[in-house]
Design a protein around this motif. Structure first.
Motif, short mmCIF file in Angstrom:
data_model
loop_
_atom_site.label_atom_id
_atom_site.label_comp_id
_atom_site.label_asym_id
_atom_site.label_seq_id
_atom_site.Cartn_x
_atom_site.Cartn_y
_atom_site.Cartn_z
N LEU A 153 -20.61 6.48 -28.66
CA LEU A 153 -20.65 7.61 -29.58
C LEU A 153 -20.91 8.91 -28.83
O LEU A 153 -20.26 9.94 -29.10
CB LEU A 153 -21.71 7.40 -30.66
CG LEU A 153 -21.93 8.58 -31.63
CD1 LEU A 153 -20.63 9.02 -32.28
CD2 LEU A 153 -22.96 8.22 -32.69
N ARG A 193 -18.12 12.09 -28.64
CA ARG A 193 -18.38 13.49 -29.00
C ARG A 193 -18.21 14.43 -27.82
O ARG A 193 -17.85 15.60 -27.99
CB ARG A 193 -19.78 13.59 -29.60
CG ARG A 193 -19.83 12.98 -31.00
CD ARG A 193 -21.20 12.95 -31.61
NE ARG A 193 -21.10 12.52 -33.02
CZ ARG A 193 -22.13 12.09 -33.73
NH1 ARG A 193 -23.35 12.03 -33.19
NH2 ARG A 193 -21.96 11.72 -34.98
N GLU A 194 -18.41 13.92 -26.64
CA GLU A 194 -18.21 14.76 -25.46
C GLU A 194 -16.73 14.92 -25.14
O GLU A 194 -16.26 16.01 -24.80
CB GLU A 194 -18.93 14.14 -24.25
CG GLU A 194 -18.77 14.94 -22.98
CD GLU A 194 -19.50 14.32 -21.81
OE1 GLU A 194 -19.32 14.79 -20.67
OE2 GLU A 194 -20.25 13.34 -22.01
N ASN A 200 -14.02 14.24 -27.31
CA ASN A 200 -13.19 14.68 -28.43
C ASN A 200 -11.74 14.20 -28.29
O ASN A 200 -10.80 15.00 -28.23
CB ASN A 200 -13.25 16.21 -28.52
CG ASN A 200 -12.53 16.77 -29.74
OD1 ASN A 200 -11.69 17.66 -29.60
ND2 ASN A 200 -12.83 16.27 -30.91
N ALA A 243 -16.79 12.61 -37.29
CA ALA A 243 -17.41 11.76 -36.28
C ALA A 243 -17.41 12.40 -34.90
O ALA A 243 -18.26 12.08 -34.06
CB ALA A 243 -16.68 10.42 -36.23
N GLY A 244 -16.45 13.30 -34.65
CA GLY A 244 -16.45 14.00 -33.37
C GLY A 244 -15.17 13.92 -32.57
O GLY A 244 -15.14 14.30 -31.40
N ALA A 245 -14.07 13.44 -33.19
CA ALA A 245 -12.80 13.34 -32.48
C ALA A 245 -11.75 14.22 -33.15
O ALA A 245 -12.05 14.94 -34.11
CB ALA A 245 -12.33 11.89 -32.42
N TYR A 280 -12.66 5.70 -31.08
CA TYR A 280 -13.55 4.93 -30.22
C TYR A 280 -12.78 4.16 -29.15
O TYR A 280 -13.22 4.04 -28.01
CB TYR A 280 -14.40 3.98 -31.05
CG TYR A 280 -15.68 4.58 -31.57
CD1 TYR A 280 -16.79 4.74 -30.75
CD2 TYR A 280 -15.79 4.99 -32.89
CE1 TYR A 280 -17.97 5.29 -31.21
CE2 TYR A 280 -16.98 5.54 -33.38
CZ TYR A 280 -18.06 5.68 -32.53
OH TYR A 280 -19.24 6.24 -33.00
N THR A 339 -12.08 5.91 -26.10
CA THR A 339 -13.29 6.26 -25.35
C THR A 339 -13.84 5.11 -24.52
O THR A 339 -14.50 5.34 -23.49
CB THR A 339 -14.38 6.74 -26.34
OG1 THR A 339 -13.82 7.73 -27.20
CG2 THR A 339 -15.55 7.36 -25.60
N HIS A 353 -21.13 2.65 -36.76
CA HIS A 353 -21.17 4.06 -37.19
C HIS A 353 -20.94 4.15 -38.70
O HIS A 353 -21.65 4.89 -39.41
CB HIS A 353 -20.09 4.84 -36.43
CG HIS A 353 -20.24 6.31 -36.47
ND1 HIS A 353 -19.63 7.16 -35.57
CD2 HIS A 353 -20.92 7.15 -37.31
CE1 HIS A 353 -19.91 8.41 -35.86
NE2 HIS A 353 -20.70 8.43 -36.91
N SER A 400 -21.29 12.78 -39.32
CA SER A 400 -21.63 13.81 -38.34
C SER A 400 -23.09 13.74 -37.92
O SER A 400 -23.43 14.02 -36.76
CB SER A 400 -21.31 15.19 -38.92
OG SER A 400 -21.62 16.21 -38.01
N GLN A 425 -26.75 9.58 -35.11
CA GLN A 425 -27.06 9.77 -33.70
C GLN A 425 -26.81 8.47 -32.92
O GLN A 425 -26.90 7.37 -33.47
CB GLN A 425 -28.51 10.22 -33.53
CG GLN A 425 -28.80 11.57 -34.15
CD GLN A 425 -27.92 12.67 -33.59
OE1 GLN A 425 -27.85 12.86 -32.37
NE2 GLN A 425 -27.22 13.38 -34.47
#
Length: 258
Positions: free
Chosen positions: A7, A11-12, A14, A36-38, A202, A205, A218, A245, A248
């Motif tokens: 995760l 997020r780093e 994207n 979620a960050g993508a 995911y 990633t 998640h 969002s 964590q």
């Protein structure tokens, strides 16, 4: 790669995810991936596949509102992803309801998706068993589909994720279950389809089994969080996007059963 690390990496990084999904799910899936960050891209025209699919971090294919032009794009995109070693996720929505739909699903499965995600009835039917599914809704328990999931994983080299009240994921050798979520979730259309899109993010990633597991976790954590504030299906959808969002990395391992 541990789910919490995935995760954080998602997020780093994207990642860009091509989502060939159904008309009902497009907006929900795009918002889920963004929350979620993508980065989602709802690109499905066959004329764009050769140029677009190879630049994506992952591809997701959902056959919910299937038609011949879309099927051609799905097969072309899956082949393009395989050519470039890009992970891709197959969601064979209600593939057992017609001969045509079943044939397309089997053609896609033959291309060895990185991850197959479906409900218990869909997974049972993909393995050739008789399920009790009703349209896109499952009529079977996740437990009943575990052996079918393992068989598909071993036969096609895919990770198989079976979703339900308690999710199950396997690569044919290792497996895990994920608890949590809310019984409101099945009452909000397209959340399952959107999960497929997030699974692609995911998969872009990290390793496939870890990616599927992290996605399931998640979703369960976000579902539990959203249910604490929701008054019904309508408000749940809003709170669920916020929760996706807000989740964590350290929240994820808490819902995983090895």
């Amino acid at each position: 790669m541990a789910p919490q690390h995935l995760l954080a990496a998602l997020r780093e990084q994207n990642p860009l995810v091509q989502c060939i999904t159904n008309y009902v799910a497009m907006n929900v899936a795009a918002n889920v991936v963004l929350a979620a960050g993508a980065s989602p891209a709802m690109v499905h025209a066959s004329e764009e596949i050769a140029e677009f699919t190879p630049i994506c971090g992952a591809l997701t294919i959902n056959i919910g509102t299937l038609s011949a032009p879309w099927a051609a794009s799905m097969l072309a995109a899956a082949n393009a992803a395989n050519d470039k070693n890009i992970p891709w996720v197959l969601d064979p929505v209600a593939h057992f309801i017609s001969t045509y739909r079943k044939g397309v699903a089997q053609d896609l499965l033959a291309l060895r998706p990185t991850i197959l995600r479906g409900n218990a009835s869909e997974v049972l039917a993909m393995a050739g068993a008789m399920g009790a599914g009703k349209g896109a809704d499952s009529g079977d328990s996740v437990d009943a589909a575990e052996d079918a999931a393992r068989a598909i994983a071993k036969a096609h080299g895919s990770v198989v994720a079976v979703t339900g009240p308690v999710d199950f994921v396997t690569d044919g050798t290792q497996s895990a279950k994920v608890t949590g979520g809310s019984d409101i979730m099945p009452k909000v259309t397209a959340l399952g389809c959107a999960q497929t899109a997030l699974m692609g993010a995911y998969a872009a990633t990290g390793p496939a089994f870890d990616a599927a597991l992290a996605t399931l976790a998640h979703y369960k954590v976000a579902g539990t969080m959203a249910a604490q504030q929701a008054k019904g299906p309508g408000s749940f959808q809003m709170h669920f996007l916020d929760a996706l969002s807000a989740v964590q990395p350290d929240d994820l391992p808490n819902v995983i059963l090895s």
